[in-house]
Design an enzyme around this catalytic site. Structure first.
Site, PDB file in Angstrom:
ATOM      1  N   SER A 211      44.489  52.587  17.822  1.00 49.30           N
ATOM      2  CA  SER A 211      45.545  51.581  17.962  1.00 49.30           C
ATOM      3  C   SER A 211      45.702  50.789  16.674  1.00 49.30           C
ATOM      4  CB  SER A 211      45.164  50.634  19.114  1.00 49.30           C
ATOM      5  OG  SER A 211      46.095  49.588  19.204  1.00 49.30           O
TER       6      SER A 211
ATOM      7  N   CYS B 181      38.520  38.271  31.691  1.00 52.24           N
ATOM      8  CA  CYS B 181      39.218  37.421  32.660  1.00 52.24           C
ATOM      9  C   CYS B 181      40.710  37.489  32.441  1.00 52.24           C
ATOM     10  CB  CYS B 181      38.842  35.960  32.454  1.00 52.24           C
ATOM     11  SG  CYS B 181      37.170  35.594  32.794  1.00 52.24           S
TER      12      CYS B 181
ATOM     13  N   ASN C 235      34.569  47.673  23.708  1.00 53.86           N
ATOM     14  CA  ASN C 235      35.279  46.530  23.130  1.00 53.86           C
ATOM     15  C   ASN C 235      34.584  45.201  23.379  1.00 53.86           C
ATOM     16  OD1 ASN C 235      36.181  47.441  25.764  1.00 53.86           O
ATOM     17  ND2 ASN C 235      37.619  45.752  25.772  1.00 53.86           N
TER      18      ASN C 235
ATOM     19  N   GLY D 125      47.416  51.795  22.011  1.00 49.40           N
ATOM     20  CA  GLY D 125      46.210  52.473  22.484  1.00 49.40           C
ATOM     21  C   GLY D 125      46.336  52.862  23.952  1.00 49.40           C
ATOM     22  N   THR D 126      46.898  51.974  24.731  1.00 51.81           N
ATOM     23  CA  THR D 126      47.041  52.235  26.168  1.00 51.81           C
ATOM     24  C   THR D 126      47.866  53.495  26.414  1.00 51.81           C
ATOM     25  OG1 THR D 126      46.867  49.869  26.609  1.00 51.81           O
ATOM     26  CG2 THR D 126      47.848  51.221  28.344  1.00 51.81           C
TER      27      THR D 126
HETATM   28  N1  7TS Z   1      41.021  50.668  24.500  1.00 54.13           N
HETATM   29  C1  7TS Z   1      40.108  49.785  24.053  1.00 54.13           C
HETATM   30  C2  7TS Z   1      38.689  50.204  23.897  1.00 54.13           C
HETATM   31  C3  7TS Z   1      40.516  48.493  23.711  1.00 54.13           C
HETATM   32  O1  7TS Z   1      39.612  47.631  23.252  1.00 54.13           O
HETATM   33  C4  7TS Z   1      41.868  48.117  23.867  1.00 54.13           C
HETATM   34  C5  7TS Z   1      42.331  46.716  23.618  1.00 54.13           C
HETATM   35  C6  7TS Z   1      42.777  49.100  24.311  1.00 54.13           C
HETATM   36  C7  7TS Z   1      42.315  50.356  24.635  1.00 54.13           C
HETATM   37  C8  7TS Z   1      44.252  48.822  24.443  1.00 54.13           C
HETATM   38  O2  7TS Z   1      44.887  48.988  23.212  1.00 54.13           O
HETATM   39  P1  7TS Z   1      46.402  48.520  23.021  1.00 54.13           P
HETATM   40  O3  7TS Z   1      46.819  49.064  21.683  1.00 54.13           O
HETATM   41  O4  7TS Z   1      47.174  49.138  24.130  1.00 54.13           O
HETATM   42  O5  7TS Z   1      46.402  47.039  23.062  1.00 54.13           O
HETATM   43  N2  7TS Z   1      41.289  45.758  23.771  1.00 54.13           N
HETATM   44  C9  7TS Z   1      41.367  44.422  23.901  1.00 54.13           C
HETATM   45  C10 7TS Z   1      40.229  43.592  23.966  1.00 54.13           C
HETATM   46  O6  7TS Z   1      39.074  43.960  23.894  1.00 54.13           O
HETATM   47  N3  7TS Z   1      40.629  42.311  24.098  1.00 54.13           N
HETATM   48  O7  7TS Z   1      41.960  42.295  24.110  1.00 54.13           O
HETATM   49  C11 7TS Z   1      42.433  43.590  23.979  1.00 54.13           C
END
Ligand code: 7TS
Length: 392
Positions: free
Chosen positions: A198, A324, A150, A71-72
């Protein structure tokens, strides 16, 4: 009973069906989909099948889906592509409650000279679209607003946002990492320019994601190299995980309406009972516009971390509403942006459910949570009268 996992917004269990489907691609079928020989080349077709399944989950066309590593990466790519597509414009709009994948990328752009506006939210965690309207100007290149938060599960008014942005030449990206597979999303009805999702939030493995890019949207790749993904994202494909994401998307689409009913009933039961059983408890976020699987609850006058540690002793996994980093007691930027009182921000817990949670598990949490809260409040040096707020 094994661990009760209520931290599904952090990550999810790989669905057994998904694991089964991906396994051959981690063993015998290890070819490179770009190879000329059939051994590798046949995998290309499997990737395209997965692309069609992911597309179908959000009613997109397969060629509008680009596979990424997470997702990032999709969030970074979308925003970077937008500002590079409109090089004369130097203004970016987002919200104060985004995930760091968006927030920190916007801060990175600010250091490079872009002007970034962080829109506020109200005490329900909801965005007032009139504020967005006031902030856009001729210089605005891109608006990036999450589909659902989230930490609180609050769902943002994407339809209204699109109405405001219509025909202004501003690109719109939505981080839908927490929304895809949990609520219906139809990009034909909601014509966003770009959308991030993601794998590991929808029972596929970690390390795979996708970016939806509407046909006709100018796009600049972020990862540059080989010709994979039609030159839009270089790097040899993560075949097994892409196939897994396809299967996970198929499962999510198939079960969506039943899961919404199932999860919201379980979540409401947990929430309603805790509100009844424990004094000085509040739910953070707009209860009328929320993901079905998420609740963020503040237990006033106790530390969220202490609750998590006690829950951990009962093998119950939840997370602190605050993002955190370990060792830091920095309160959640989301709850602070909502103006949640200091005494409540620190005692916030996020429970996020999945299809694998059962009624018995929720009953167990309902049983132990009031005991934990009572015990911690008795132990706490912060008696209710003694609570000390730091100076603003
Ligand atoms: N965007 C949102 C809204 C998310 O909740 C997260 C991960 C990401 C992007 C990142 O996605 P990734 O695939 O790169 O991991 N959120 C969380 C959370 O809420 N607690 O741990 C990870």
């Amino acid at each position: 009973m094994s661990a009760i996992y209520l931290d599904n917004n952090a990550t999810t269990r790989i669905a057994p069906e998904v694991l089964e489907e991906m396994m051959p691609y981690l063993s015998d079928m290890y070819g490179n989909p770009s190879s000329m020989h059939t051994f590798g080349g046949q995998l290309h077709r499997r990737i395209e099948e997965a692309r069609a399944k992911v597309a179908s989950l959000i009613n997109a066309e397969p060629e509008e889906i680009i596979f990424t590593s997470c997702g990032t990466e999709s969030d970074n790519t979308a925003i970077m592509s937008a500002v590079e597509s409109l090089p004369r414009k130097k203004h970016v709009i987002t919200t104060r409650v985004e995930h760091p994948a968006v927030l920190n990328f916007c801060q990175h752009l600010a250091r490079k000279g872009y002007r970034v506006t962080y829109l506020p939210v109200n005490n329900q965690g909801q965005l007032d679209t009139n504020v967005l309207l006031k902030e856009i100007d001729e210089d605005t290149a891109v608006v990036s607003i999450m589909f659902a938060n989230n930490e609180t599960g609050v769902i943002f008014p994407v339809k209204e946002i699109l109405e405001i942005l219509k025909e202004r030449g501003i690109l719109f990206h939505t981080d839908a990492v927490q929304a895809v597979g949990k609520i219906p999303i139809d990009v034909k009805n909601l014509p966003v320019d770009m959308l991030t999702l993601s794998g590991h939030k929808i029972h596929a493995p970690k390390g795979v994601g996708a970016l939806y890019v509407r046909k006709g949207t100018r796009f600049n790749p972020y990862i540059i190299g080989g010709h994979q993904e039609k030159g839009r994202r270089a790097g040899t494909e993560n075949v097994a995980s892409i196939i897994a994401l396809g299967r996970a998307s198929e499962l999510a689409a198939r079960n969506l309406s039943e899961e919404i009913k199932y999860l919201s009933a379980l979540r409401d039961r947990l929430e309603d009972t805790l509100l009844k059983c424990c004094p000085d408890v509040r739910v953070n976020g707009d209860r009328n516009s929320r993901l079905p699987n998420t609740t963020n609850i503040s237990f006033e006058y106790v530390e969220g971390e202490a609750i998590l540690l006690r829950l951990n002793e009962y093998e119950i996994c939840a997370s602190s509403g605050s993002a955190c980093t370990s060792g830091s007691l920095e309160p959640s930027h989301v709850l602070r942006a909502m103006g949640v009182p200091y005494t409540a921000v620190h005692g916030s817990i996020r429970f996020s459910l999945s299809r694998y949670n059962t009624e018995a598990e929720i009953d167990r949490v309902i049983e132990v949570m009031p005991l934990i809260i009572r015990e911690l409040r008795l132990l706490s040096p912060y008696g209710r009268e003694k609570i000390v707020c730091p100076p603003e």
